[in-house]
Design a protein around this motif. Structure first.
Motif, short mmCIF file in Angstrom:
data_model
loop_
_atom_site.label_atom_id
_atom_site.label_comp_id
_atom_site.label_asym_id
_atom_site.label_seq_id
_atom_site.Cartn_x
_atom_site.Cartn_y
_atom_site.Cartn_z
N UNK A 267 0.05 1.78 8.28
CA UNK A 267 -0.44 1.77 9.89
C UNK A 267 -1.66 1.16 9.86
N UNK A 268 -2.93 1.65 9.04
CA UNK A 268 -4.18 1.23 9.23
C UNK A 268 -4.23 -0.17 8.57
N UNK A 269 -3.24 -0.42 7.67
CA UNK A 269 -3.32 -1.72 6.98
C UNK A 269 -2.76 -2.85 7.51
N UNK B 53 3.78 1.94 13.48
CA UNK B 53 3.04 3.11 14.08
C UNK B 53 3.55 4.38 13.32
N UNK B 54 2.89 5.38 13.40
CA UNK B 54 3.11 6.53 12.81
C UNK B 54 3.47 7.15 13.84
N UNK C 111 1.22 10.34 15.50
CA UNK C 111 -0.16 9.95 15.20
C UNK C 111 -0.30 8.38 15.46
N UNK C 112 0.02 7.94 16.84
CA UNK C 112 0.05 6.61 17.08
C UNK C 112 -1.38 6.33 17.26
N UNK C 113 -1.67 4.91 17.08
CA UNK C 113 -3.07 4.36 17.65
C UNK C 113 -3.51 4.85 19.16
N UNK D 91 0.61 7.39 6.49
CA UNK D 91 0.25 6.31 7.69
C UNK D 91 -0.68 5.22 7.20
N UNK D 92 -0.84 5.23 5.86
CA UNK D 92 -1.65 4.18 5.13
C UNK D 92 -1.26 2.74 5.72
N UNK E 150 -4.47 8.23 19.44
CA UNK E 150 -5.98 8.62 18.44
C UNK E 150 -6.99 7.93 19.63
N UNK E 151 -6.57 6.86 20.19
CA UNK E 151 -7.64 6.28 21.33
C UNK E 151 -7.78 7.43 22.37
N UNK F 203 0.84 -1.43 0.03
CA UNK F 203 -0.03 -0.19 0.04
C UNK F 203 0.82 1.40 0.02
N UNK G 107 -0.59 -4.78 13.83
CA UNK G 107 -0.39 -3.59 14.59
C UNK G 107 1.43 -3.36 14.85
#
Lengths: 148, 674, 297
Positions: B647-649, B656-657, B660-662, B644-645, B665-666, B610, B653
Motif C-alpha cells: 500500500x505504501x509502495x 488499500x489495506x 487500515x486504509x489511507x 500493507x507494505x 489514517x488521515x 515488495x 494508490x
C-alpha cells in the motif's frame, strides 16, 4: 488538545506511527510496567512500518504536528519478514526530503522498539518531546501548507 | 450518517485514577456522529458487555469505540460482543487509554485530554470502517512431507495415522536418512536400524502414504490449504512396477568398485545398486555417471555391457527412462530435509568462509575419518561388519583420538553455533570402541561437555568414569602421519601444557549443516532461513514448528542441529499442526488484507516486488470480446498476511489495506491535530 | 599492476637479495613498484612491544604517504613489515576512536584506504603469468614452503590464506614448475628476533624445521621473511649437531625461486649472498650458477 502554547509553556503535539507487533506492544509493556513518560504523543497503530506511507508524516506536519515518531520492529525481527526494511529505505529518502524542505530533523524520530523494550519506548518518546520542545511550535510549516 | 457508540472503561481504578472517564464520555458525546457515550467501571465484565449490546440495539449504532485497555488484550472480546448484537465485528475498535495513557501519566488533566484525543481518533476511524467478512478458503486435506529421514518418516506416519493422505518425497533412492547409517543410538545404545526399519516398512505399507523416493520438489505454487507442488521423479533406470527387488542386477553388475555413499566411501557398491539391504523401497537405481553402458552411449559408442539387463528376468531395467514430473495438490507442507556434515578442509559448496581444518589431514591421511564414517565402521551392517578397523591397513587401532567441535563453535571457520549432538555421539563412539577393542585407548579432545537431556549427562559421565575414555580439555593444532601412527599435537588447557598423542585412528566430530540446496527449496516455499541455511521457525519459543509462510511447517535438523528425540518430537508437533489445519473444511482468516482497485492500477507491479509472501499475482482485465485491455495486480487473500507494505509502495494508490486504509489514517491524524 | 612499495629496513640491509630478486621478477611479471617516498620504520619488535599508539601510528604514517601517492595497494615484502602495516590498518579500521587519534598524530590526510599485500599473495595471484613466462621451469626441485608465524596470522588481519593450512606458497612453487613437499613445520616459529639475544632457542627451533624439511625430501626451503631467512641461513651451521654431516639446506626467498623459473641470472637475484650455498637450487634452472656462491660461513 487545543492551543499549543499554554501559560506554562510550549507543549508539543507529536504523532507516532508505530507497527502493531513490536513498537505498539513495546508501548503496551511500558504501560504495564508503569513507566512514566511525557503525555504529548498520540499513537496511530498500523500493522507494520511497511504500511507507513511517508505521506502520513507530511500530512501530520501539515495538520499542525510539531513532531513525528516512526517506530517498528528491529531489522531482521519484522513480523512480516521484510516490511521494516522497505520502511527503512523509504524513510532514509524521506529524511533527505524533509531536510531539503527545511524541516528541522529533530522533529522526526525514527527508531526500532521491540515488544520487550518498554523502557526504550519511554526514552524514545521523552527524547522526541525534548527535541521538539527545543525546536518550538511548528507553525511555519502549517502556514506554508496553506494555513489549513 | 454514522451512529457511533463510545464506551469508556474505568478498569476499576486503573484508568479512572488518572483519567476522568466521565469527562471523556461527555466530551465524546459532543463529537459529530457519536450517538451514545457512556462510562462504566468494567466494560469487559458481563454487565459491561451487556451495556454495549443493549446500546447497539437501542440506539441503532453503526460502530463502536471502546476506550479501555490495549486492543491486544480485549479487541476480540468486544468484537465478539458487537457481533452478537448484530454489528459487523470489524466496525468495533478500541482506544487504548490504559497502557498508553492512564498507566504512563500522572497528571490528570493532560491524561484526560490525551484519552479524549485517543478516543476521538478512534471514532473518526470507525466512521470510515466498512463491514468486513472473515475470509474463508478451502483446505485440501493432503500433506506433502519433504525428506524421508526420521523426522519426515515420523511426520508422515503421524499425519497418515490421523486420517489424512501424505505424499512423502525423498531425494535419495531410499528413505531412512542419516539414522539408517548409525550404529547404536545414545543414550540407550539401542541399535539404530532395529528401531528405524519397522518405521520405514510402515511408511511403505501405509495405505495413506504415497512414497516417492529418488524424487525432488521442483516447484511450489499456491498457499495454505491449496498448494500445487511439482515433483521431479528422477530416472531410476528401473521400472518400478516390474522390479521385484530380487537383486540379480546388482549382483550381475561388473563395476563393483564404486565408493558407497551409504558407507561414506568406506565400502563399495555396483553401478546399479540398492543403497543398503533394508532400503525402502527395495528398488535399485542406476548410477548414470558410473554405468559402463550409459558412459559408452554418451560417447556415441555401442552398448558395452548388458549384464544387468541379461540378469533381470522381469525385464525391468530401462535405460531409456527420463525424469518425469508429477503434480500433487496438498494443503500443508512439512520440510524435513535434515543435515549434512561439514566438509573438512574442502570446498563447502561455494561457502568460502567455511573452508577449514586442512591441518587435520582429512582426505590425505586415510585413518583420519569423520563421525559418520566411524558409525559405519561400528555398524554391524557396515563395510567391516561392525569391527573397528583402520581404513588404511585394516588393522585394529589401539589408540583412537576423537576431536569434538570440528567446525562447530568457531566463528573463524564461519560456524559459531554448537552442533549439539557431537558431545553425545563422541561419548558413544568412545564407549563402543572400548567395548569392542579390549584395552584400546580412547582420547577425546573437547571444549566443553554439553550433555543436556534426559540421561545424557549420565551417559557422558559413564564414558569418562566407568568406560575409561580419557577426556582432554583442549584443541588440537595439527596432525601428521609419522610412519604408522598419526601424531596428534594438542594442548591440555586444564593441565596448562602441550598434550600429544600417537594415534592409530582419529575421528573428527564435524559440525552439522543444513542439506545442500536448502536455500533454493526455501525460496520455492517462500520460507526464510538464517545465514547458515537453517529454516527459520515462526517464533523461537511459541511457534517452533511453523514457518513464516502459513501452511509450511518444519521438523528436524533442517531447522537447527537436532538429535533423534528432538527431531521426532518436532515431527509429531508438525503432524499435530497439520491435522489441526485439516480439521477444518474451510480456513478462516482475518480480512485485514490488501485489495487492488483494478480500475486505477497501472500494472507497474512495485507491489509484487515488495510483497514478502508472493501474494500479488497478475490479472488480465478484458473487454467484452475477451481482448486483454491491461494486466493489473491482484492480491490473493489466502496468501496476503496484511502487512500493507504494498500500500505504501503503490505510486497510484490503487492498493488499500482493509481495516487500515489511507482514509482511516488521515482521519486519525486529523482527529488529533485538527 | 602498479603498487606502492614499502621496502622496510631489511630490503636494504640483511635481505638485500630479497629486494633485488623482488625487483628482478617484478618487471617481467608486470608489477610496477613505486617506492613510498619518505617511508619510515614499520615499528616491528620494538614499537609494538612498547606502545600501542606508536605501533599503530608508525605504520599509519607510511600508509598515509602511500595514499598521498595515489595508491590503493601497498606491497610489503618483509613479513614483519607486512604484519605491522596490515595489523595497524586493521586496528584503525575497527576502532573509530583510534582512527581519530591516529589522524591527529599524523597531522596529514589519512583515509586508511590502502590495502596491504605481501609478496606471496601477489605472486600467488600472478600464478598464471609465472607459468606462462617460466622459461626455465624448476622441474624436479623439491621445495619446502616455510610460512613462519607472521605471514598468515592473525587470521582476521591477513585474510589471504587459511591460517592453519595455507597453500599460497605451494601454489607459487608449483607455478614455477617445482614440487612443493608435504611437511609439517611450515607454520612453526623460527625464533624470530631472538637470533642474537637467545641463540640456543633459535638453534633448537631452527633445527627442528631443517630436520623436518630434510625428512620430507626437500632440496631447499623457500621463505618470505627476512627474519626467518637469517635465522635458518645464518644460524644453520650452529644448528648442525656435533659430528653430524648432513648436506646444507639452501634457504631461498620465494622471489628467488620465481626469478630462477623466469630464467633470470642467479646473481641478479642475489643468490650468491646467502651463507648456505644455493647451488642445489641454481643448478636446476637454465642459468648455471655463474657467480661463486659463498660457502657456509
Amino acid at each position: 488538545m487545543e492551543g499549543t502554547a499554554t501559560a506554562t509553556g510550549f507543549e508539543p503535539r507529536i504523532t507516532a506511527f508505530v507497527c502493531n507487533w513490536c513498537t505498539y506492544t513495546g508501548a503496551d509493556l511500558a504501560g504495564t510496567s508503569r513507566l512514566q513518560m511525557a503525555a504529548n504523543t498520540r499513537i496511530v497503530r498500523l500493522p507494520c512500518t511497511g504500511r507507513i506511507d511517508p505521506a502520513f508524516v507530511i500530512k501530520a506536519f501539515e495538520r499542525g504536528a510539531d513532531g513525528v515518531i516512526v517506530s517498528g520492529c528491529h531489522p531482521a525481527d519484522c513480523h512480516y519478514t521484510a516490511g521494516n526494511y522497505h520502511a527503512r529505505r523509504r524513510f532514509a529518502v524521506l529524511r533527505e526530503l524533509l531536510s531539503f524542505m527545511g524541516v528541522d530533523e529533530r522533529r522526526v524520530t525514527f527508531s526500532w522498539v521491540s515488544a520487550s523494550e518498554g523502557a526504550k519506548w519511554r526514552d524514545v518518546v521523552n527524547g522526541a518531546v525534548e527535541r521538539v520542545r527545543e525546536c518550538g511550535p511548528f507553525e511555519s510549516y502549517r502556514a506554508l501548507a496553506g494555513g489549513v | 450518517m454514522a451512529r457511533i457508540g463510545v464506551f469508556v472503561c474505568h478498569c476499576g481504578e486503573n484508568i479512572g485514577r488518572t483519567v476522568d472517564c466521565h469527562a471523556v464520555a461527555e466530551a465524546l458525546g459532543q463529537v459529530p456522529g457519536v450517538a451514545h457515550a457512556v462510562d462504566y467501571k468494567y466494560m469487559c465484565s458481563d454487565p459491561g458487555q451487556q451495556l454495549i449490546k443493549a446500546a447497539i440495539a437501542e440506539k441503532q449504532l453503526t460502530g463502536v469505540v471502546v476506550a479501555a485497555c490495549s486492543p491486544h488484550m480485549h479487541e476480540k472480546t468486544f468484537r465478539r460482543a458487537a457481533s452478537s448484537a448484530g454489528l459487523n465485528p470489524f466496525t468495533c475498535e478500541m482506544a487504548n487509554v490504559r497502557e498508553h495513557c492512564s498507566w504512563i501519566h500522572e497528571d490528570r488533566a493532560s491524561a484526560t485530554a490525551k484519552a479524549i484525543d485517543l478516543s476521538r481518533m478512534m471514532v473518526e476511524k470507525v466512521k470510515r470502517n466498512v463491514p468486513l467478512s472473515t475470509i474463508r478458503i478451502p483446505v485440501t486435506r493432503r500433506a506433502l512431507v519433504i525428506g524421508g529421514g526420521i523426522a519426515g518418516i515420523q511426520a508422515a506416519l503421524d499425519i497418515a495415522d490421523g486420517g489424512a493422505e501424505v505424499v512423502l518425497v525423498e531425494k535419495a533412492p531410499s528413505i531412512g536418512g542419516h539414522m539408517s547409517q548409525l550404529s547404536e543410538t545414545f543414550p540407550t545404545l539401542d541399535c539404530s536400524q532395529c528401531i528405524l526399519t519397522p518405521r520405514m516398512v510402515e511408511v511403505y505399507q501405509h495405505p495413506r502414504i504415497r512414497l516417492m523416493s529418488w524424487s525432488e520438489v521442483e516447484s511450489v505454487e499456491g498457499y495454505i490449504g491449496n498448494f500445487k507442488v511439482t515433483i521431479r521423479k528422477k530416472a531410476r533406470g528401473v521400472d518400478e512396477d516390474k522390479c521385484n527387488g530380487c537383486g540379480a542386477c546388482t549382483r550381475a553388475c561388473p563395476n563393483k568398485r564404486i565408493p558407497s555413499e551409504f558407507d561414506c566411501g568406506l565400502g563399495k557398491r555396483p553401478a546399479i545398486y540398492v543403497p543398503f539391504p533394508q532400503a525402502v523401497p527395495n528398488l535399485p537405481v542406476v548410477d548414470r555417471a558410473r554405468c559402463t553402458l550409459l558412459i559408452a552411449r554418451s560417447k556415441g559408442k555401442k552398448d558395452a555391457c548388458m549384464k544387468c539387463v541379461e540378469a533381470c528376468q522381469r525385464g525391468a531395467i530401462d535405460f531409456e527412462q527420463k525424469d518425469r514430473f508429477v503434480t500433487e495438490e496438498v494443503g500443508a507442507i512439512v520440510v524435513a530435509t535434515g543435515y549434512q556434515l561439514y566438509e573438512i578442509g574442502r570446498d563447502q559448496g561455494g561457502r568460502k568462509d567455511l573452508h577449514g581444518y586442512g591441518e587435520y589431514g582429512y582426505g590425505t591421511i586415510p585413518d583420519v575419518i569423520d563421525g559418520m564414517q566411524f558409525e559405519r565402521l561400528a555398524s554391524a551392517s557396515g563395510p567391516t561388519a561392525g569391527r573397528i578397523l583402520r581404513p588404511s591397513d585394516g588393522r585394529e587401532p589401539r589408540t583412537i583420538v576423537f576431536l569434538q567441535c570440528v567446525g562447530s563453535r568457531d566463528p573463524a571457520k564461519g560456524i559459531e553455533y554448537c552442533s549439539k549432538i557431537c558431545c553425545m555421539y563422541v561419548a558413544k563412539h568412545a564407549m563402543l570402541y572400548r567395548h569392542k577393542e579390549n584395552g584400546g585407548r580412547a582420547v577425546v579432545f573437547y571444549m566443553d561437555i554439553r550433555a543436556a537431556g534426559k540421561g545424557y549427562d549420565e551417559f557422558t559421565r559413564r564414558a569418562i568414569e566407568e568406560e575409561g575414555a580419557e577426556y582432554v580439555r583442549g584443541r588440537v593444532s595439527r596432525m601428521y602421519r609419522d610412519g604408522d601412527v598419526i601424531k596428534v599435537v594438542g594442548f591440555d588447557t586444564l593441565g596448562g601444557e602441550p598434550f600429544g598423542v600417537d594415534a592409530d585412528m582419529v575421528v573428527l566430530a564435524t559440525a552439522m549443516r543444513p542439506q545442500p540446496g536448502i536455500e533454493s527449496l526455501a525460496q520455492k516455499l517462500s520460507v526464510s532461513y538464517d545465514r547458515h541455511g537453517f529454516i527459520n521457525e515462526a517464533h523461537p519459543k511459541l511457534r517452533p514448528v511453523e514457518t513464516n509462510t502459513a501452511g509450511v511447517f518444519v521438523a528436524g535438523a533442517c531447522q537447527a542441529p537436532r538429535d533423534i528425540p528432538d527431531s521426532v518430537s518436532m515431527a509429531s508437533a508438525t503432524a499435530s499442526k497439520v491435522l489441526g489445519l485439516f480439521s477444518n473444511e474451510m480456513l478462516e482468516r482475518e480480512p485485514t488484507v490488501a485489495r487492488v482497485d483494478a480500475a486505477i492500477c497501472a500494472g507497474c507491479f512495485h507491489c509484487e516486488r515488495v510483497c514478502p509472501y508472493g501474494a500479488v499475482t497478475h490479472m488480465e482485465v478484458k473487454d467484452r470480446q475477451g481482448n486483454v485491455l491491461k494486466v493489473v495486480a491482484d492480491v490473493n487473500p489466502g496468501v496476503c498476511q496484511g502487512c500493507g507494505t504494498c500500500v505504501a509502495t503503490c505510486p497510484s494508490k490503487s492498493v488499500e489495506l482493509q481495516g487500515f486504509t489511507d482514509e482511516q489514517v488521515w482521519a486519525q491524524i486529523q482527529a488529533f491535530l485538527g | 599492476m602498479k603498487v606502492a612499495y614499502f621496502p622496510g629496513c631489511s630490503m636494504h640491509g640483511t635481505s638485500r637479495e630479497y629486494g633485488e630478486s623482488l625487483h628482478a621478477v617484478a618487471e617481467p611479471l608486470g608489477v610496477e613498484l613505486d617506492e613510498v617516498r619518505d617511508w619510515n620504520c614499520c615499528g616491528a619488535s620494538s614499537a609494538h612491544a612498547s606502545s600501542r599508539m606508536l605501533a599503530v601510528a608508525l605504520p599509519a604514517r607510511s600508509l598515509a604517504l602511500a595514499e598521498a601517492q595515489g595508491h590503493e595497494q601497498l606491497l610489503a615484502p618483509c613479513a614483519a613489515c607486512y604484519n605491522r602495516l596490515a595489523g595497524a590498518r586493521h586496528e584503525i579500521a575497527e576502532d573509530a576512536e583510534l582512527a581519530g587519534h591516529v589522524k591527529r598524530i599524523l597531522a596529514r590526510p589519512f583515509e586508511n584506504r590502502v590495502a596491504v599485500l605481501n609478496a606471496v599473495e601477489v605472486l600467488r595471484d600472478l600464478g598464471e603469468t609465472i607459468k606462462a613466462k617460466a622459461t626455465s621451469p624448476l622441474k624436479g626441485l623439491k621445495v619446502a614452503c616455510y610460512y613462519g608465524c607472521l605471514l598468515v596470522r592473525p587470521a582476521a588481519v591477513t585474510r589471504f590464506d587459511d591460517p592453519e593450512d595455507p597453500s599460497s606458497m605451494e601454489a607459487v612453487v608449483k607455478a614455477c614448475g617445482a614440487e612443493p613437499v608435504a611437511w609439517r613445520m611450515r607454520l612453526e616459529c623460527c625464533g624470530g628476533g631472538f637470533s642474537l639475544s637467545r641463540k640456543p632457542s633459535v638453534v633448537r627451533l631452527g633445527r627442528a624445521i631443517l630436520e623436518d624439511a630434510r625428512k620430507a625430501g626437500a632440496d631447499a626451503i623457500a621463505v618470505a621473511c627476512p627474519m626467518c631467512h637469517s635465522n635458518l641461513d645464518f644460524r644453520q651451521k650452529a644448528m648442525a649437531r656435533d659430528g653430524e654431516d648432513k648436506p646444507p639446506m639452501p634457504i631461498v626467498f620465494i622471489t628467488q625461486v620465481v626469478g630462477l623459473a623466469l630464467g633470470i641470472a642467479p646473481e641478479k637475484l642475489g643468490m650468491q649472498r646467502h651463507f648456505v650455498s644455493t647451488k642445489r637450487v641454481t643448478s636446476r634452472g637454465n642459468g648455471e650458477a655463474t657467480a661463486p656462491a659463498a660457502e657456509v660461513g
